[in-house]
Structure formats: structure tokens, C-alpha cells
Design an enzyme around this catalytic site. Structure first.
Site, PDB file in Angstrom:
ATOM      1  N   CYS A 123     -32.249 -13.594  -0.764  1.00  0.00           N
ATOM      2  CA  CYS A 123     -33.315 -12.897  -0.010  1.00  0.00           C
ATOM      3  C   CYS A 123     -33.617 -11.534  -0.628  1.00  0.00           C
ATOM      4  CB  CYS A 123     -32.894 -12.732   1.457  1.00  0.00           C
ATOM      5  SG  CYS A 123     -31.756 -11.353   1.713  1.00  0.00           S
ATOM      6  N   HIS A 135      -8.376  -7.943   8.746  1.00  0.00           N
ATOM      7  CA  HIS A 135      -8.983  -7.028   7.772  1.00  0.00           C
ATOM      8  C   HIS A 135      -9.904  -7.790   6.827  1.00  0.00           C
ATOM      9  CE1 HIS A 135      -5.824  -3.589   8.276  1.00  0.00           C
ATOM     10  NE2 HIS A 135      -6.658  -3.695   9.289  1.00  0.00           N
ATOM     11  N   CYS A 152     -28.352 -11.154  -2.721  1.00  0.00           N
ATOM     12  CA  CYS A 152     -28.563 -12.435  -2.034  1.00  0.00           C
ATOM     13  C   CYS A 152     -29.905 -13.009  -2.500  1.00  0.00           C
ATOM     14  CB  CYS A 152     -28.594 -12.146  -0.525  1.00  0.00           C
ATOM     15  SG  CYS A 152     -29.069 -13.531   0.498  1.00  0.00           S
ATOM     16  N   CYS A 166     -24.447 -11.536   3.480  1.00  0.00           N
ATOM     17  CA  CYS A 166     -25.671 -10.731   3.402  1.00  0.00           C
ATOM     18  C   CYS A 166     -26.132 -10.395   4.818  1.00  0.00           C
ATOM     19  CB  CYS A 166     -26.761 -11.538   2.687  1.00  0.00           C
ATOM     20  SG  CYS A 166     -28.361 -10.694   2.676  1.00  0.00           S
ATOM     21  N   ILE A 205      -5.849  -9.408   2.928  1.00  0.00           N
ATOM     22  CA  ILE A 205      -7.139 -10.026   2.575  1.00  0.00           C
ATOM     23  C   ILE A 205      -6.964 -11.008   1.411  1.00  0.00           C
ATOM     24  CG2 ILE A 205      -8.453  -8.011   3.329  1.00  0.00           C
ATOM     25  CD1 ILE A 205      -8.733  -7.199   0.363  1.00  0.00           C
ATOM     26  N   PHE A 228       0.815  -1.225   0.000  1.00  0.00           N
ATOM     27  CA  PHE A 228       0.000   0.000   0.000  1.00  0.00           C
ATOM     28  C   PHE A 228       0.845   1.269   0.000  1.00  0.00           C
ATOM     29  CE2 PHE A 228      -4.137  -1.808   0.412  1.00  0.00           C
ATOM     30  CZ  PHE A 228      -3.895  -3.053   0.955  1.00  0.00           C
ATOM     31  N   ARG A 229       2.042   1.149   0.676  1.00  0.00           N
ATOM     32  CA  ARG A 229       2.746   2.426   0.938  1.00  0.00           C
ATOM     33  C   ARG A 229       4.174   2.465   0.392  1.00  0.00           C
ATOM     34  NH1 ARG A 229      -0.667   1.022   4.644  1.00  0.00           N
ATOM     35  NH2 ARG A 229      -2.405   2.428   4.993  1.00  0.00           N
TER      36      ARG A 229
HETATM   37  N1  APR Z   1       9.757  -8.188   2.217  1.00  0.00           N
HETATM   38  C1  APR Z   1       9.684  -7.490   3.380  1.00  0.00           C
HETATM   39  N2  APR Z   1       9.040  -6.287   3.505  1.00  0.00           N
HETATM   40  C2  APR Z   1       8.461  -5.799   2.383  1.00  0.00           C
HETATM   41  C3  APR Z   1       8.497  -6.467   1.132  1.00  0.00           C
HETATM   42  C4  APR Z   1       9.180  -7.711   1.080  1.00  0.00           C
HETATM   43  N3  APR Z   1       9.277  -8.433  -0.053  1.00  0.00           N
HETATM   44  N4  APR Z   1       7.823  -5.711   0.215  1.00  0.00           N
HETATM   45  C5  APR Z   1       7.385  -4.604   0.867  1.00  0.00           C
HETATM   46  N5  APR Z   1       7.767  -4.657   2.164  1.00  0.00           N
HETATM   47  C6  APR Z   1       7.489  -3.706   3.231  1.00  0.00           C
HETATM   48  C7  APR Z   1       7.392  -2.267   2.781  1.00  0.00           C
HETATM   49  O1  APR Z   1       8.668  -1.669   2.850  1.00  0.00           O
HETATM   50  C8  APR Z   1       6.422  -1.676   3.807  1.00  0.00           C
HETATM   51  O2  APR Z   1       7.098  -1.158   4.936  1.00  0.00           O
HETATM   52  O3  APR Z   1       6.199  -4.037   3.723  1.00  0.00           O
HETATM   53  C9  APR Z   1       5.581  -2.872   4.257  1.00  0.00           C
HETATM   54  C10 APR Z   1       4.159  -2.821   3.727  1.00  0.00           C
HETATM   55  O4  APR Z   1       3.521  -1.729   4.363  1.00  0.00           O
HETATM   56  P1  APR Z   1       2.123  -1.207   3.774  1.00  0.00           P
HETATM   57  O5  APR Z   1       2.226  -1.093   2.304  1.00  0.00           O
HETATM   58  O6  APR Z   1       1.742  -0.012   4.596  1.00  0.00           O
HETATM   59  O7  APR Z   1       1.105  -2.404   4.079  1.00  0.00           O
HETATM   60  P2  APR Z   1       0.453  -2.771   5.459  1.00  0.00           P
HETATM   61  O8  APR Z   1       1.349  -2.427   6.613  1.00  0.00           O
HETATM   62  O9  APR Z   1      -0.003  -4.177   5.358  1.00  0.00           O
HETATM   63  O10 APR Z   1      -0.857  -1.813   5.488  1.00  0.00           O
HETATM   64  C11 APR Z   1      -1.772  -2.055   6.532  1.00  0.00           C
HETATM   65  O11 APR Z   1      -3.294  -0.508   5.463  1.00  0.00           O
HETATM   66  O12 APR Z   1      -4.510   0.356   3.758  1.00  0.00           O
HETATM   67  C12 APR Z   1      -4.551  -0.508   4.789  1.00  0.00           C
HETATM   68  O13 APR Z   1      -6.021  -2.309   4.885  1.00  0.00           O
HETATM   69  C13 APR Z   1      -4.811  -1.906   4.325  1.00  0.00           C
HETATM   70  O14 APR Z   1      -4.127  -3.938   5.425  1.00  0.00           O
HETATM   71  C14 APR Z   1      -3.651  -2.693   4.918  1.00  0.00           C
HETATM   72  C15 APR Z   1      -3.167  -1.796   6.028  1.00  0.00           C
END
Ligand code: APR
Length: 243
Positions: free
Chosen positions: A153, A119, A151, A127, A103, A34-35
Site C-alpha cells: 500500500c 514483547h 507495504c 503495516c 522475541i 540484556f543485563r
Molecule cells: N539460566 C538461567 N538464568 C539465566 C541464564 C541461564 N542459562 N542466563 C542468564 N540468566 C539470567 C540472568 O542472570 C538474568 O538475571 O537471566 C536473567 C536475564 O535477565 P535480563 O537480561 O534482564 O532479561 P529479561 O529479564 O528477559 O529482560 C526483560 O528487558 O530490555 C528489555 O525487552 C527486553 O524482554 C527484555 C526485558
């Protein structure tokens, strides 16, 4: 002794290891996290607004048409080495519970069963009448332009994932209990930026992190292993089985 050995020693000494994973454990299965800069899904800010209960209820056409390709991508991915090692560690009794924010069901497909998907997951849709259908049945309805998918229903179905605006599921309460019971929490592939999951590491007696980039909790960790989850967990597994 290098940091991998230090974590191996901590894992050998621990009686109740709990693991917490995030999207970083699934990037080696070809899924975006995500980030991460450039690749992260949230670079497209509108996704947060899209994946919300508000959009699902007020604009189901936009919700399902925009999210379906992403949700289908998630269901097509395969588990990678990190998922397989974690499932083996559960089988060997080394890991008692696996808490995941993902998920994508990849831990489930790798064989993990002591699994708390806080999550939600993409295997079922439900439903308000209590009926449960498979996620693929929901997809088939949307593909036939039945929006919102309904659904038997007559009420609208929804994917069993936690959307922005939803309350946390009961599994999150169980996750708190498991972290409090643990004597080692191993966090793999999460930036730990999303509450309330981000609070879990503070409840652990001892914590270790495996992550590609620095996280907000690195300072509290006994060990931080910087790198890719698949490689690091495989190396940890080799050293643990070498004894
Ligand atoms: N090995 C180890 N770390 C990794 C790898 C890898 N191959 N690839 C990416 N990462 C690290 C990234 O550097 C980052 O710090 O995994 C982390 C993923 O962080 P996010 O993208 O923020 O994901 P997450 O922490 O699961 O987000 C939590 O945010 O948007 C919501 O519901 C969504 O479940 C999600 C929640």
C-alpha cells in the site's frame, strides 16, 4: 528433600501452572541476555534508545541498519533443552500458559502454543493498513536498501516487536488474567527489572524462580533454584516423570 524436590512437589500439587520466561532461557541457545554483566546487551546503553519507536519513525535508516544484524542473530538461534522441556510440559497439560518476554520465537519453534509473547515476536512484520508480511520479507527489503521497508500500500512496515515507547500488546492483558488464575507461577531466566512484566509475580498466589543470579523477587518466591535453566528444567522433568 532438596529445593528441586520442593519445587517438584509444588508442581505436582498445582492445578494451574503458568510459566514466565526472560532472556535467560535463551542464553544456552547462544543469544545474549540484556543485563548479565559483560554479556548483557544493555551494556551498550544506546541500544535502548535505538530499539525505540522514536528512532524507528524519526531515523529508520539508523534503526534498520543497526538493529538488523541483532534481529537476524535472534532468528538464527535454535531452541535449547529449557525450551523443549517447557513445550513438553504444555503437551502433558502440566503447564497451562507460557508467558515470554523474548522475541526470539524459540518457545514457538520448540512447540509451545499456549504462548503469550508480550514483547512481540520476529516471525511477522505489519503495516498500519493491516497487512502482515513475514519478517524475512522485511529483511529482504532492507537488504535491498528499501528503507523504511514498504507495504504494497506504500506505507512503512515495522517488525511486530514491542519497542521502547510502544503500548503493551493485548497479550499482556491475557497474561495478567493467566497469572491471576494460576496457583503456581514459575519464573525462568528473567531479572524481573522491566515493567510492566515485572509486576506479574506480585499477582501470583505462589511463585518459584529458576535463575542464574539473584532477582528482585527472590524474597517472595517459595523456591529459588540458582543455576542454568537447561540443566534445572531437565532435572525437574526427570524427577516429575520418575513420579
Ligand atoms: N539460566 C538461567 N538464568 C539465566 C541464564 C541461564 N542459562 N542466563 C542468564 N540468566 C539470567 C540472568 O542472570 C538474568 O538475571 O537471566 C536473567 C536475564 O535477565 P535480563 O537480561 O534482564 O532479561 P529479561 O529479564 O528477559 O529482560 C526483560 O528487558 O530490555 C528489555 O525487552 C527486553 O524482554 C527484555 C526485558
Amino acid at each position: 528433600m532438596d529445593d528441586v524436590d520442593r519445587l517438584v512437589e509444588l508442581m505436582k500439587e498445582a492445578d494451574y501452572i503458568v510459566v514466565l520466561t526472560g532472556a535467560g532461557v535463551s542464553t544456552e541457545s547462544g543469544l545474549p541476555d540484556f543485563r548479565s554483566p559483560t554479556s548483557g546487551l544493555w551494556q551498550d546503553e544506546s541500544l535502548m534508545e535505538l530499539l525505540s519507536t522514536e528512532t524507528l519513525t524519526s531515523d529508520p535508516k539508523r534503526f534498520f541498519e543497526r538493529t538488523l544484524p541483532l534481529l537476524e542473530l535472534l532468528t538464527e538461534a535454535q531452541p535449547n533443552a529449557a525450551h523443549r522441556v517447557l513445550a513438553r510440559w504444555e503437551e502433558r497439560g502440566l503447564v497451562k500458559t507460557l508467558i515470554t518476554q523474548n522475541i526470539d520465537s524459540l518457545h514457538y519453534e520448540a512447540g509451545s502454543r499456549q504462548l503469550l509473547e508480550v514483547h512481540g515476536q520476529l516471525r511477522t512484520a505489519s503495516c498500519s493498513c493491516g497487512a502482515l508480511v513475514s519478517f524475512s520479507q522485511l529483511v529482504a527489503k532492507v537488504r535491498k536498501k528499501e528503507i523504511p521497508p514498504r507495504c504494497a500500500c506504500g506505507a512503512a512496515l515495522r517488525p511486530d516487536v514491542v519497542l521502547f515507547g510502544d503500548p503493551m500488546p493485548a497479550s499482556f492483558g491475557q497474561a495478567i488474567g493467566e497469572v491471576e488464575r494460576s496457583d503456581l507461577l514459575l519464573v525462568v531466566g528473567s531479572s524481573l527489572q522491566v515493567a510492566p512484566v515485572a509486576y506479574l509475580p506480585n499477582m501470583a498466589r505462589a511463585m518459584a524462580i529458576v535463575n542464574l543470579t539473584p532477582t528482585v523477587a527472590d524474597g517472595e518466591a517459595k523456591v529459588v533454584l540458582r543455576g542454568r535453566a537447561g540443566e534445572i528444567l531437565s532435572e525437574l522433568d526427570d524427577r516429575l516423570t520418575r513420579g
